[in-house]
Design an enzyme around this catalytic site. Structure first.
Site, PDB file in Angstrom:
ATOM      1  N   ASN B 127      23.941  40.804  62.953  1.00 24.70           N
ATOM      2  CA  ASN B 127      22.522  40.761  63.216  1.00 24.70           C
ATOM      3  C   ASN B 127      21.694  41.646  62.294  1.00 24.70           C
ATOM      4  OD1 ASN B 127      20.806  39.469  64.867  1.00 24.70           O
ATOM      5  ND2 ASN B 127      21.266  40.623  66.723  1.00 24.70           N
ATOM      6  N   THR B 177      45.677  32.226  34.861  1.00 17.92           N
ATOM      7  CA  THR B 177      45.069  31.088  35.537  1.00 17.92           C
ATOM      8  C   THR B 177      45.070  29.906  34.580  1.00 17.92           C
ATOM      9  OG1 THR B 177      43.654  32.652  36.679  1.00 17.92           O
ATOM     10  CG2 THR B 177      43.054  30.340  36.816  1.00 17.92           C
ATOM     11  N   LYS B 179      44.006  26.885  32.561  1.00 17.29           N
ATOM     12  CA  LYS B 179      42.703  26.490  32.023  1.00 17.29           C
ATOM     13  C   LYS B 179      42.866  25.225  31.188  1.00 17.29           C
ATOM     14  CE  LYS B 179      40.744  30.401  33.423  1.00 17.29           C
ATOM     15  NZ  LYS B 179      39.644  30.551  34.344  1.00 17.29           N
ATOM     16  N   LYS B 181      39.954  24.870  34.040  1.00 12.72           N
ATOM     17  CA  LYS B 181      40.248  24.852  35.463  1.00 12.72           C
ATOM     18  C   LYS B 181      39.940  23.506  36.104  1.00 12.72           C
ATOM     19  CE  LYS B 181      36.237  27.741  36.748  1.00 12.72           C
ATOM     20  NZ  LYS B 181      35.964  29.010  37.423  1.00 12.72           N
ATOM     21  N   LYS B 205      48.618  30.326  37.997  1.00 11.64           N
ATOM     22  CA  LYS B 205      47.715  30.307  39.150  1.00 11.64           C
ATOM     23  C   LYS B 205      46.751  29.137  39.081  1.00 11.64           C
ATOM     24  CE  LYS B 205      43.921  33.064  41.043  1.00 11.64           C
ATOM     25  NZ  LYS B 205      42.866  32.101  40.697  1.00 11.64           N
ATOM     26  N   ASP B 207      43.032  27.797  39.915  1.00  5.89           N
ATOM     27  CA  ASP B 207      41.768  28.513  40.041  1.00  5.89           C
ATOM     28  C   ASP B 207      41.131  28.199  41.390  1.00  5.89           C
ATOM     29  OD1 ASP B 207      40.046  30.446  39.188  1.00  5.89           O
ATOM     30  OD2 ASP B 207      39.776  29.576  37.210  1.00  5.89           O
ATOM     31  N   GLU B 208      40.048  28.929  41.671  1.00  5.64           N
ATOM     32  CA  GLU B 208      39.493  28.871  43.033  1.00  5.64           C
ATOM     33  C   GLU B 208      39.009  27.476  43.396  1.00  5.64           C
ATOM     34  OE1 GLU B 208      38.035  30.356  40.523  1.00  5.64           O
ATOM     35  OE2 GLU B 208      36.047  29.461  40.390  1.00  5.64           O
ATOM     36  N   HIS B 297      42.139  34.703  46.605  1.00  9.37           N
ATOM     37  CA  HIS B 297      41.155  34.733  45.519  1.00  9.37           C
ATOM     38  C   HIS B 297      39.797  35.015  46.157  1.00  9.37           C
ATOM     39  CE1 HIS B 297      39.712  33.163  41.484  1.00  9.37           C
ATOM     40  NE2 HIS B 297      38.607  33.377  42.159  1.00  9.37           N
ATOM     41  N   ARG B 298      39.104  36.058  45.678  1.00  9.60           N
ATOM     42  CA  ARG B 298      37.890  36.486  46.392  1.00  9.60           C
ATOM     43  C   ARG B 298      36.663  35.669  45.998  1.00  9.60           C
ATOM     44  NH1 ARG B 298      36.166  42.367  43.781  1.00  9.60           N
ATOM     45  NH2 ARG B 298      36.551  41.820  41.619  1.00  9.60           N
ATOM     46  N   HIS B 330      42.326  39.847  44.626  1.00 16.67           N
ATOM     47  CA  HIS B 330      41.586  40.143  43.397  1.00 16.67           C
ATOM     48  C   HIS B 330      40.640  41.312  43.653  1.00 16.67           C
ATOM     49  CE1 HIS B 330      42.362  36.340  40.999  1.00 16.67           C
ATOM     50  NE2 HIS B 330      43.058  36.184  42.116  1.00 16.67           N
ATOM     51  N   LYS B 337      35.504  40.902  32.105  1.00 13.88           N
ATOM     52  CA  LYS B 337      34.187  40.277  32.029  1.00 13.88           C
ATOM     53  C   LYS B 337      33.390  40.388  33.321  1.00 13.88           C
ATOM     54  CE  LYS B 337      35.752  35.677  33.488  1.00 13.88           C
ATOM     55  NZ  LYS B 337      35.954  34.263  33.179  1.00 13.88           N
ATOM     56  N   SER B 382      41.878  40.346  37.192  1.00  9.81           N
ATOM     57  CA  SER B 382      41.725  39.046  36.541  1.00  9.81           C
ATOM     58  C   SER B 382      40.289  38.854  36.075  1.00  9.81           C
ATOM     59  CB  SER B 382      42.106  37.949  37.543  1.00  9.81           C
ATOM     60  OG  SER B 382      41.956  36.680  36.966  1.00  9.81           O
TER      61      SER B 382
END
Lengths: 133, 487
Positions: B127, B177, B179, B181, B205, B207-208, B297-298, B330, B337, B382
């Site tokens: 709240n 990861t 790629k 992706k 891995k 990717d998300e 994976h966040r 993660h 980056k 990562s």
């Protein structure tokens, strides 16, 4: 093929001096040192043969190097690895493991595929070569 | 606000007369309160509207996150309401940031359902973040009592068992990861997985946002990835894995995908943070039941963790996830980056990995936390990292981390296998040097250059990316030390 288990397998084989440096590091962390050997480095072969018990309370790397020399003399054509054990609560496991001896001719692994339901596959890895006669 | 309006009205008739009172008057502020060992504690950074007293604002936060509503209700008197009221017990100005205050709130344990992050979050962030008298609010940290932690099973695997299961000790794990992706067919995707694993990585891995799109159905991906994993195991003699992302639209579909991953012999599955707390706890139970490592994976966290004045600090998210039960999380790279000040990021790592966190203000840890033997979560670094930063990464994060070089593997000029080998050699040579006593923070680059003389892939990686840094000022930093940036 070069089996890449352990934490330094992508480097050129460690010299005895380099092995001693790593053992000094292990002792500085107050970890015990174990030597293990096998002719069967299958990735799922968890239990290599112990070359005696892990060495606890060592102060000097010399003791480990002597044991390693004896192990090499007895099993020169086997894989030999050095393990470090941490007994502190919450770890209580191997903290480091690296190969210090390899057979002249390393084995390889053959993948067996069994087609099962749908397109699923069961995989098994069988070691080829490497076992002493 | 005068002193009277800051203290609880003790005369019952006045306290429960119909109408509106200050939250402090209702009993949500108690400057003398000594938090109990069994209390759940929360630290909010609040920015009150002009003219709103910080103590009243803090009391409002305590009130709105526990029993209060905007007006007095007589039904309070049917309950042991004094104990159910959260108590704001300390308010301090944020150093160097006028208008912001740290407010500490204590909650009695009875306010929370056992083993439910959904309930914790509904209470603590349900709240107050929309509350009008506050311009902004941020949940900075929480302390969970041992009694409450013992109602959670925590990570299904944990660092110790994961390492034993994978037979990998004494060095960070390596991942990448796949790629690009989006767009690869299952067969092409599996090719990238095989090349990376054969070259020396421990994990590849998803990717998300790889789920089950028209270009690659999830079953196709799982089948080809497991072919790649098994083939790579055979040619290296090492245990290998691929995080199969089971994130889906419903829990039923997630279980279906997880079951298939298990049937195929995968050691690990993955989910995205956006599946929510309840789904996370459910899939965690499944993972525990099925000896499966659970990678988190966040995805999405930056929408509420990045800005310092409003939202939730990632250290709180990390605590909730350790309780909810994930094995990988993660946590940022500091040098890559994505957002992350080095010490703040180290704070997240400590939350994941330590059995006890002392108060550590420069790393953003405001409360002492005993983790009650809840297993250790393995942090994942990562996003925009490469082999040329290996010394910094190992210096910052030590051995218990997964280092994931996606572009830094797949974008290698000599190919994916070479990219993976460059990373693995850089990793092993740096661990070896550190153990030998080399000051890797300062001499690490020399160590890498020396190894590059015998390792062509590493030489090419350093030539390509050696000078790439992401030197931007972080937004989420500690209020207690000057911010250092890692170059």
């Amino acid at each position: 093929m070069r089996i890449t288990q352990g934490c330094f397998s992508f480097l050129p084989d460690l010299t005895d001096e380099q092995i001693r440096d790593q053992i000094e590091y292990i002792l500085s962390r107050e970890w015990a040192v174990g030597i293990e050997w096998t002719f069967e480095p299958h990735p799922r072969n968890t239990y290599w043969e112990m070359w005696g018990h892990p060495m606890f309370d060592l102060k000097d790397a010399k003791g480990v190097m002597m044991e390693l020399a004896d192990c090499r003399k007895a099993h020169g054509d086997a894989y030999i690895r050095i393990n470090a054990f941490d007994s502190s609560r919450g770890w209580e496991t191997v903290m480091m493991s690296f190969i210090v001896n390899r057979p002249a001719q390393e084995p390889s692994f053959r993948t067996w595929r069994q087609e099962v339901d749908g397109r699923a596959m069961r995989y098994t890895h069988e070691m080829v070569g490497g076992m002493p006669g | 606000m005068n002193e009277m309006s800051k203290s609880q009205i003790t005369d019952a008739k006045k306290r429960y007369a119909a109408g509106v009172l200050k939250y402090a008057q209702m009993g949500y502020w108690d400057g003398d309160y000594q938090p109990k060992d069994t209390d759940i504690l929360a630290l909010f950074r609040i920015t009150p509207q002009e003219g709103v007293d910080p103590i009243e604002a803090a009391a409002a936060v305590a009130g709105e996150s526990s029993t209060a509503t905007w007006t007095v209700v007589w039904t309070d008197r049917l309950t042991a309401c004094d104990q159910y009221r959260a108590k704001a017990y300390k308010v301090e100005p944020v150093p160097g940031t006028p208008g912001q205050y740290f407010c500490y709130v204590a909650y009695d344990l009875i306010l929370f359902e056992e083993g439910s992050i959904a309930n914790v979050t509904a209470s603590i962030i349900g709240n107050v973040f929309s509350f009008k008298p506050l311009k902004a609010a941020r949940l900075e940290d929480m302390r969970f009592p041992v009694a409450y932690l013992k109602t959670f099973a925590g990570p299904p695997t944990g660092i110790v068992v994961e390492r034993e299961r994978l037979d990998k000790f004494g060095r960070p794990l390596l991942g990448a990861t796949t790629k690009p992706k989006l767009g690869l067919s299952g067969k092409n995707y599996g090719r990238v997985v095989y090349e990376g694993l054969k070259g020396g990585l421990d994990f590849m891995k998803d990717d998300e946002n790889i789920n089950s799109q028209p270009f690659m159905h999830w079953r196709d991906r799982f089948l080809y990835c497991m072919e790649a994993v098994n083939k790579a195991t055979a040619v290296t003699g090492e245990v290998k894995g691929h995080y199969l992302n089971v994130t889906a639209g419903t829990m039923e579909e997630m279980y279906r995908r997880a079951e298939f991953a298990k049937e195929l012999g995968s050691v690990i599955i993955m989910v995205d943070l956006i599946i929510g707390w309840t789904a996370t706890q459910s899939i965690s139970n499944w993972a525990r039941q099925n000896d499966m490592i659970l990678h988190m994976h966040r995805a999405g966290h930056g929408t509420y963790t990045r800005q310092k004045n409003h939202g939730i600090s990632f250290r709180v998210i990390a605590k909730w996830l350790r309780m909810a039960g994930v094995d990988h999380l993660h946590c940022g790279t500091a040098v890559g980056k994505l957002e992350g000040d080095p010490m703040t990021v180290q704070g997240y790592y400590n939350v994941c990995r330590e059995m006890h966190n002392p108060v550590d203000l420069p790393r953003g840890i405001f409360f002492e936390q005993d983790w009650a033997n809840l297993k250790r979560v393995l942090p994942v670094a990562s996003g925009g990292i490469h082999a040329g930063q290996m010394h910094q990464l190992i210096d910052l994060f030590g051995d218990d981390v997964v280092l994931q070089f996606g572009g830094g593997t797949i974008g290698h000029p000599m190919g994916i296998q070479a990219g993976a080998t460059a990373n693995r050699v850089a990793l092993e040579v740096m661990v070896q040097a550190r153990n030998e006593g080399v000051d890797i923070a300062n001499e690490g680059l020399e160590v890498l250059r020396k190894a590059a003389k015998w390792c062509k892939p590493l030489e090419a990686a350093l030539d390509t990316w050696g000078n790439i840094t992401f030197n931007y000022t972080p937004t989420d930093t500690s209020d207690f030390v000057p911010t250092a940036s890692v170059s």
